[in-house]
Design an enzyme around this catalytic site. Sequence first.
Site, PDB file in Angstrom:
ATOM      1  N   HIS A 308      38.415  40.631  37.402  1.00 48.82           N
ATOM      2  CA  HIS A 308      38.438  39.974  38.712  1.00 48.82           C
ATOM      3  C   HIS A 308      39.865  39.940  39.221  1.00 48.82           C
ATOM      4  O   HIS A 308      40.797  39.787  38.430  1.00 48.82           O
ATOM      5  CB  HIS A 308      37.903  38.543  38.599  1.00 48.82           C
ATOM      6  CG  HIS A 308      37.506  37.984  39.916  1.00 48.82           C
ATOM      7  ND1 HIS A 308      38.392  37.360  40.748  1.00 48.82           N
ATOM      8  CD2 HIS A 308      36.320  37.986  40.554  1.00 48.82           C
ATOM      9  CE1 HIS A 308      37.759  36.998  41.848  1.00 48.82           C
ATOM     10  NE2 HIS A 308      36.504  37.368  41.764  1.00 48.82           N
ATOM     11  N   ASP A 366      28.795  38.525  38.106  1.00 50.81           N
ATOM     12  CA  ASP A 366      27.765  39.558  38.139  1.00 50.81           C
ATOM     13  C   ASP A 366      27.278  39.977  36.760  1.00 50.81           C
ATOM     14  O   ASP A 366      26.322  40.733  36.642  1.00 50.81           O
ATOM     15  CB  ASP A 366      28.294  40.804  38.880  1.00 50.81           C
ATOM     16  CG  ASP A 366      28.566  40.499  40.340  1.00 50.81           C
ATOM     17  OD1 ASP A 366      27.727  39.822  40.949  1.00 50.81           O
ATOM     18  OD2 ASP A 366      29.610  40.921  40.853  1.00 50.81           O
TER      19      ASP A 366
HETATM   20  N1  CMC Z   1      36.692  47.877  33.097  1.00 47.60           N
HETATM   21  C1  CMC Z   1      37.754  48.555  32.601  1.00 47.60           C
HETATM   22  N2  CMC Z   1      39.011  48.390  33.045  1.00 47.60           N
HETATM   23  C2  CMC Z   1      39.203  47.547  34.044  1.00 47.60           C
HETATM   24  C3  CMC Z   1      38.143  46.808  34.620  1.00 47.60           C
HETATM   25  C4  CMC Z   1      36.854  47.006  34.105  1.00 47.60           C
HETATM   26  N3  CMC Z   1      35.810  46.348  34.625  1.00 47.60           N
HETATM   27  N4  CMC Z   1      38.621  46.026  35.616  1.00 47.60           N
HETATM   28  C5  CMC Z   1      39.930  46.249  35.684  1.00 47.60           C
HETATM   29  N5  CMC Z   1      40.286  47.175  34.721  1.00 47.60           N
HETATM   30  C6  CMC Z   1      41.650  47.649  34.430  1.00 47.60           C
HETATM   31  C7  CMC Z   1      42.113  48.654  35.462  1.00 47.60           C
HETATM   32  O1  CMC Z   1      41.836  49.971  35.060  1.00 47.60           O
HETATM   33  C8  CMC Z   1      43.606  48.387  35.527  1.00 47.60           C
HETATM   34  O2  CMC Z   1      44.195  49.015  34.440  1.00 47.60           O
HETATM   35  P1  CMC Z   1      45.717  49.585  34.584  1.00 47.60           P
HETATM   36  O3  CMC Z   1      46.594  48.393  34.847  1.00 47.60           O
HETATM   37  O4  CMC Z   1      45.990  50.221  33.254  1.00 47.60           O
HETATM   38  O5  CMC Z   1      45.699  50.550  35.729  1.00 47.60           O
HETATM   39  C9  CMC Z   1      43.706  46.872  35.298  1.00 47.60           C
HETATM   40  O6  CMC Z   1      42.525  46.517  34.553  1.00 47.60           O
HETATM   41  C10 CMC Z   1      43.760  46.058  36.584  1.00 47.60           C
HETATM   42  O7  CMC Z   1      42.664  46.468  37.381  1.00 47.60           O
HETATM   43  P2  CMC Z   1      42.729  46.597  38.967  1.00 47.60           P
HETATM   44  O8  CMC Z   1      41.670  47.544  39.410  1.00 47.60           O
HETATM   45  O9  CMC Z   1      44.136  46.881  39.390  1.00 47.60           O
HETATM   46  O10 CMC Z   1      42.368  45.107  39.369  1.00 47.60           O
HETATM   47  P3  CMC Z   1      41.813  44.636  40.749  1.00 47.60           P
HETATM   48  O11 CMC Z   1      42.174  43.210  40.871  1.00 47.60           O
HETATM   49  O12 CMC Z   1      42.261  45.539  41.829  1.00 47.60           O
HETATM   50  O13 CMC Z   1      40.225  44.821  40.606  1.00 47.60           O
HETATM   51  C11 CMC Z   1      37.928  44.392  40.203  1.00 47.60           C
HETATM   52  C12 CMC Z   1      39.336  43.779  40.371  1.00 47.60           C
HETATM   53  C13 CMC Z   1      36.911  43.273  40.175  1.00 47.60           C
HETATM   54  C14 CMC Z   1      37.636  45.306  41.403  1.00 47.60           C
HETATM   55  C15 CMC Z   1      37.900  45.206  38.888  1.00 47.60           C
HETATM   56  O14 CMC Z   1      38.134  44.349  37.788  1.00 47.60           O
HETATM   57  C16 CMC Z   1      36.560  45.952  38.695  1.00 47.60           C
HETATM   58  O15 CMC Z   1      36.398  47.053  39.226  1.00 47.60           O
HETATM   59  N6  CMC Z   1      35.582  45.339  37.954  1.00 47.60           N
HETATM   60  C17 CMC Z   1      34.267  45.936  37.808  1.00 47.60           C
HETATM   61  C18 CMC Z   1      33.422  45.649  39.031  1.00 47.60           C
HETATM   62  C19 CMC Z   1      32.969  44.205  39.106  1.00 47.60           C
HETATM   63  O16 CMC Z   1      32.463  43.640  38.140  1.00 47.60           O
HETATM   64  N7  CMC Z   1      33.101  43.620  40.301  1.00 47.60           N
HETATM   65  C20 CMC Z   1      32.639  42.250  40.581  1.00 47.60           C
HETATM   66  C21 CMC Z   1      33.779  41.295  40.832  1.00 47.60           C
HETATM   67  S1  CMC Z   1      33.259  39.564  40.847  1.00 47.60           S
HETATM   68  C22 CMC Z   1      32.089  39.412  42.116  1.00 47.60           C
HETATM   69  C23 CMC Z   1      32.522  39.884  43.446  1.00 47.60           C
HETATM   70  O17 CMC Z   1      33.685  39.858  43.819  1.00 47.60           O
HETATM   71  O18 CMC Z   1      31.667  40.294  44.198  1.00 47.60           O
END
Ligand code: CMC
Length: 431
Positions: A308, A366
């Site tokens: 998140h 989720d």
């Molecule tokens: N699985 C594997 N690696 C992950 C994941 C994951 N679910 N989430 C983040 N990472 C890694 C990502 O690859 C990155 O690694 P690095 O620093 O080496 O590049 C690091 O963690 C930070 O990730 P980010 O993408 O820069 O973080 P963000 O804040 O931009 O993204 C997120 C947040 C929710 C989009 C992401 O964690 C994700 O895609 N999660 C899976 C989808 C999900 O469950 N979404 C629902 C969120 S809660 C409900 C809602 O908002 O609707």
Amino acid sequence: MADSNKTATLTFDNKSFELPMHSPTAGPDVIDIGKLYGQADVFTFDPGFTSTAACASTITFIDGDKGELLHRGYPIDQLAEKSHFLEVCYLLLYGELPTAEQLEDFENRVTLHTMLHEQMTYFYRGFRRDAHPMAVMVGVVGAMSAFYHDSTDINDPWQREVASIRLIAKMPTIAAWAYKYHIGQPFVYPRNDLDYASNFLRMCFSVPAEEYEVNPILSRAMDRIFTLHADHEQNASTSTVRLASSSGANPFACIAAGIACLWGPAHGGANQACLEMLREIGTPDRIPEFIERAKDRNDPFRLMGFGHRVYKNFDPRAKVMKQSADEVLELLGIEDNPTLQTAKELEKIALEDDYFIDKKLYPNVDFYSGIILDAMGFPTSMFTPIFALARTVGWVAQWKEQLSDPAHKIGRPRQLYTGKTFRDYVEVENR
Ligand code: CMC
């Protein structure tokens, strides 16, 4: 927003600029850069808004390190346990918990608006039967501006109020009809003697051929899912609603924009993607393979339902959802749900893995919601429409707050341009 005595100094090119700061009631101080461009001729650069507060708000507060979510100051776990969805709607919209009389009046107002304009049934029929219910939701909610002209004037407080109630009241009917249309069953009209969650379940699962009695366990679980999704401060879809609204667009168009944004798998679409992932994993012995894929930078796969932007600790909604999943499956007598077993094992393995520990990736809302919705009988394609239904009150509350702020203006980000600079047009024969 309180002005702080503090200021921040920005220094570059041997020049210094003093920037005012503001102190929130909770959370980090903010540096006000609103006049920076005029004074210093520079923009700030923050794609993804990781460090940017786009507005001041009094509705919801998240402490991502503690894993705390407060609506108007009340923690989500207390609201999920002691309150119910329509009371939380009132709290989000009007700022305080209602008295018994205020709650009754609010529930009556919502109940009296649950039906859709009959002409809308023809609108539904224009969609292909195999359309994703979210595609139908985006279209139907946007089309409300064509059916409810008398609540599209954003400058009239009465019309704003009517639009808010209409959106909250009609969303269960809209989502249930998207489902009924998809499976080829007749639309079921709302019933005013049922509570909000029971009414939705009945519109989804009853058929004219037989009596349908709402299971109170499922109704309570449904209401809790609605409550847990009601608002989440300035997330992507809420910010989309605010940006759409900043141009003066009507409320139905703004909420349709929010629904479109919610659909993506990084946001609300994660609940559908998560259950599909758990099913694909199938059995706990395949978990290591998927964990390795999630950690592989060259593989676009992510563990859905994990991570998140704001929570760097357990998502408090996931905790309640996990408990709820256990309760619902036990009460329904589905003790050996293989998907729940896979989810629990996956959570355990991921939480002990250095990759997830270092990046502070915890289960989010989720991760467990799909298991409950699946046990209730919803197909995965309905998971995100249910999220949209519940989040509508949050979008509406934030939209109303924005419009009541006299200082609000059109949202218009700037850019770091990296394209070609000026060049003269070349005739086609000379290229
Ligand atoms: N699985 C594997 N690696 C992950 C994941 C994951 N679910 N989430 C983040 N990472 C890694 C990502 O690859 C990155 O690694 P690095 O620093 O080496 O590049 C690091 O963690 C930070 O990730 P980010 O993408 O820069 O973080 P963000 O804040 O931009 O993204 C997120 C947040 C929710 C989009 C992401 O964690 C994700 O895609 N999660 C899976 C989808 C999900 O469950 N979404 C629902 C969120 S809660 C409900 C809602 O908002 O609707």
